[in-house]
Design a protein around this motif. Structure first.
Motif, short mmCIF file in Angstrom:
data_model
loop_
_atom_site.label_atom_id
_atom_site.label_comp_id
_atom_site.label_asym_id
_atom_site.label_seq_id
_atom_site.Cartn_x
_atom_site.Cartn_y
_atom_site.Cartn_z
N THR A 282 16.19 -5.46 -22.26
CA THR A 282 14.92 -5.70 -21.57
C THR A 282 14.11 -4.41 -21.56
N PRO A 283 12.78 -4.52 -21.55
CA PRO A 283 11.97 -3.30 -21.69
C PRO A 283 12.04 -2.39 -20.47
N PHE A 284 11.93 -1.09 -20.72
CA PHE A 284 12.06 -0.09 -19.67
C PHE A 284 10.99 0.98 -19.84
N GLY A 285 10.29 1.32 -18.75
CA GLY A 285 9.30 2.39 -18.81
C GLY A 285 8.43 2.38 -17.58
N GLY A 286 7.52 3.36 -17.52
CA GLY A 286 6.80 3.58 -16.28
C GLY A 286 5.31 3.30 -16.32
N PHE A 287 4.76 2.95 -15.15
CA PHE A 287 3.33 2.93 -14.90
C PHE A 287 2.90 4.35 -14.51
N LYS A 288 1.62 4.58 -14.48
CA LYS A 288 1.01 5.81 -13.95
C LYS A 288 1.73 7.05 -14.51
N GLN A 289 2.04 8.03 -13.66
CA GLN A 289 2.62 9.27 -14.20
C GLN A 289 4.12 9.18 -14.44
N SER A 290 4.68 7.99 -14.37
CA SER A 290 6.11 7.84 -14.71
C SER A 290 6.33 7.71 -16.21
N GLY A 291 5.27 7.60 -16.98
CA GLY A 291 5.52 7.59 -18.41
C GLY A 291 4.46 6.92 -19.23
N LEU A 292 4.81 6.77 -20.51
CA LEU A 292 3.89 6.24 -21.51
C LEU A 292 4.74 5.50 -22.52
N GLY A 293 4.45 4.21 -22.69
CA GLY A 293 5.22 3.43 -23.65
C GLY A 293 6.45 2.82 -22.99
N ARG B 232 0.83 -1.20 0.00
CA ARG B 232 0.00 0.00 0.00
C ARG B 232 0.87 1.26 0.00
N ILE B 233 1.89 1.27 0.84
CA ILE B 233 2.76 2.46 0.92
C ILE B 233 3.54 2.62 -0.40
N ALA B 234 4.06 1.52 -0.91
CA ALA B 234 4.85 1.59 -2.16
C ALA B 234 4.02 2.20 -3.29
N ASN B 235 2.72 1.84 -3.33
CA ASN B 235 1.87 2.30 -4.44
C ASN B 235 1.22 3.66 -4.19
N ASP B 236 1.42 4.21 -3.00
CA ASP B 236 0.76 5.47 -2.65
C ASP B 236 1.57 6.66 -3.19
N THR B 237 1.67 6.75 -4.50
CA THR B 237 2.42 7.80 -5.19
C THR B 237 1.90 7.86 -6.62
N PRO B 238 1.92 9.05 -7.22
CA PRO B 238 1.48 9.11 -8.63
C PRO B 238 2.48 8.45 -9.58
N TYR B 239 3.67 8.17 -9.10
CA TYR B 239 4.72 7.59 -9.95
C TYR B 239 4.67 6.06 -9.95
N GLY B 240 5.39 5.45 -10.88
CA GLY B 240 5.47 3.98 -10.93
C GLY B 240 6.58 3.53 -11.87
N LEU B 241 7.81 3.93 -11.57
CA LEU B 241 8.88 3.59 -12.51
C LEU B 241 9.64 2.33 -12.12
#
Ligand code: NAP
Ligand code: MG
Length: 454
Positions: A420-431, A375-384
């Protein structure tokens, strides 16, 4: 074109001056790229591949020169800068194998043959930040070129030197004029023009979430393709059943590498409450042992921040009354130094806990159990990114599946691998960048039906 001065962040001394590209010069470069791309896409796949291999070989031959340029321009420790120069070679080499493998499909249909083609997009605009000038340039540049696109790269205003040199090496390797152009200058001028110009068919942007949002809105006007790689506030989750010595010994490098100017920095350490005291005892000497100093020395592990302005922005997260648990060292005198800093205990609403500091500042937060850690780890707009330390394989897999982030490592703080693929969930990115599928981000699928009835 107005020239501006590049400063060495470790000495505050001028390194050189660089011409700042104007909006009109950007337009002229886009026009050249459009012409060059029409020829580049027609170069036979095997020939395009061999030109890219020659480019990789050129970069390899100039690896030490590129590394030294990065030490002077960005203050990266020389060991890190050598790795970065190696990375740009490897990324070009990896995608040099792509042109002959850019296969479409044959799909069964009645009355004919149906095939797909992976067509290049055209001109690709690459907007690069200052934190990793070489790797981030290569992640967009190499697959875009391999797929038959022309590339215009806009390095960060403060760190253009390696990109400029790489543009010259591409020409020396035989890439046709106009296929890769490097335009140093301001984001608000060159970058904005790449976003606004209709002939640029795709933007690859790495940088702040704020500018990324503006770029996304700008691209929407043209339905322009877009890859975004934005910030992070990643968690390093340490469970009581982990190898605590190893977790504590490696935690500083997971956040203080590149002086914390890393979108993957594990800047929130979450520790199971039962082992918090022991973990802090182990973390303190590890933080104090981080070798901060002259980036030209091989033993240096952490250099300065990129600029006076950025140091001031990092320092705002550590005011005089900040809950500093302990700190490492940093040189006095010239240079934009900031010591590795551990903050604890920190409230969930403290800016140092919520914001991407992008400097050598880490917070430590206790948790009770697996559910609370997630819960704490995911409690952020980021997800890289993020790390999970545990001796329990089932827990490792459960938590890795539950954390909303694009790049996780278990019992390691694995850095980026180009395959290996690199990129973010949520507001960490797109694609996604890198890995076997990166060409998809630089091609359009075209479906063609050929009648056999005629
Ligand atoms: P930024 O402003 O987002 O800059 C990134 C790139 O975008 C630079 O090349 C910049 O050019 C360009 N740019 C700026 N405004 C633009 C516009 N309107 N249109 C097109 N391009 C534009 O990042 P920053 O100001 O250097 O750093 C601020 C914060 O962003 C950092 O403290 C950190 O939190 C975050 N950041 C994240 C990453 C990452 O890897 N995800 C990288 C860098 C920064 P100029 O250099 O000429 O401004
Ligand atoms: Mg900015």
């Amino acid at each position: 074109m107005t020239a501006y001065t590049i400063l060495n962040p470790a000495t505050e001394q001028p390194v050189t001056t660089v011409p700042g590209t104007s909006a009109a010069e950007t337009d002229a470069a886009i026009a050249r790229a459009e012409v060059a791309q029409r020829s580049w896409r027609a170069v036979a796949p095997g020939d395009r591949a061999s030109l890219l291999r020659a480019f990789a070989a050129k970069v390899d031959a100039h690896g030490e020169e590129l590394a030294q340029l990065e030490v002077a321009n960005s203050g990266h420790p020389v060991g890190a800068a050598r790795w970065e120069a190696g990375q740009i070679r490897d990324v070009i080499q990896y995608y040099a194998a792509a042109p002959e493998r850019l296969t479409g499909r044959q799909i069964p249909v009645a009355g004919g043959v149906d095939v797909t083609f992976a067509e290049p997009l055209g001109v690709v605009g690459l907007i690069v930040p200052w934190n990793f000038p070489m790797p981030i340039l290569s992640w967009g540049m190499a697959p875009a070129l391999a797929a038959g696109n022309a590339v215009i790269a806009k390095p960060a205003e403060m760190t253009p030197l390696t990109a400029i040199r790489i543009g010259e090496l591409a020409l020396e390797a035989g890439l046709p004029e106009g296929v890769l152009q490097v335009l140093p200058g301001k984001g608000s001028v060159v970058g904005q023009r790449l976003v606004d110009h209709p002939a640029v068919r795709k933007i690859v942007f790495t940088g702040s979430t704020e500018v990324g949002q503006q770029i996304m809105a700008g691209c929407a006007k043209h339905v322009k393709r877009l890859t975004l790689e934005l910030g992070g506030k990643s968690a390093n989750i340490v469970f009581a059943d982990s190898d605590l010595e190893q977790a504590a010994a490696t935690a500083p490098y997971a956040v203080f590498d590149n002086a914390g100017q890393d979108c993957c920095a594990r800047s929130r350490i979450l520790v199971q409450a039962a082992v918090l005291d022991r973990f802090m005892e182990l973390l303190e000497p590890a933080v104090k042992d981080v070798k901060v100093g002259d980036p030209a020395l091989a033993q240096t592990e952490m250099g300065p921040l990129i600029s006076a302005g950025h140091r001031a922005s990092v320092a705002r997260y550590v005011p005089d009354n900040a809950p500093v648990a302990f700190r490492g060292s940093a040189p006095d005198g010239p240079g934009y130094w900031f010591p590795p800093t551990v903050l604890a205990p920190v409230g969930f609403d403290a800016p140092a806990y919520t914001d991407e500091v992008f400097g050598p500042v880490v917070t430590v937060t206790p948790f009770e159990d697996e559910a609370e850690a997630i819960r704490i780890a995911n409690d952020t707009p980021y997800g890289l990114s993020g790390s999970i330390w545990t001796g329990n394989v089932g827990r490792a897999i459960r938590v890795a599946r539950a954390v909303e982030a694009g790049n996780l490592s278990v019992n390691s703080h694995s850095s980026v691998r180009y395959w290996t693929p690199f990129g973010g969930f949520k507001q960490s990115g797109l694609g996604r960048e890198l890995g076997p599928d990166a060409l998809d981000a630089f091609t359009e699928t075209k479906n063609v039906f050929i009648s056999t009835q005629a």
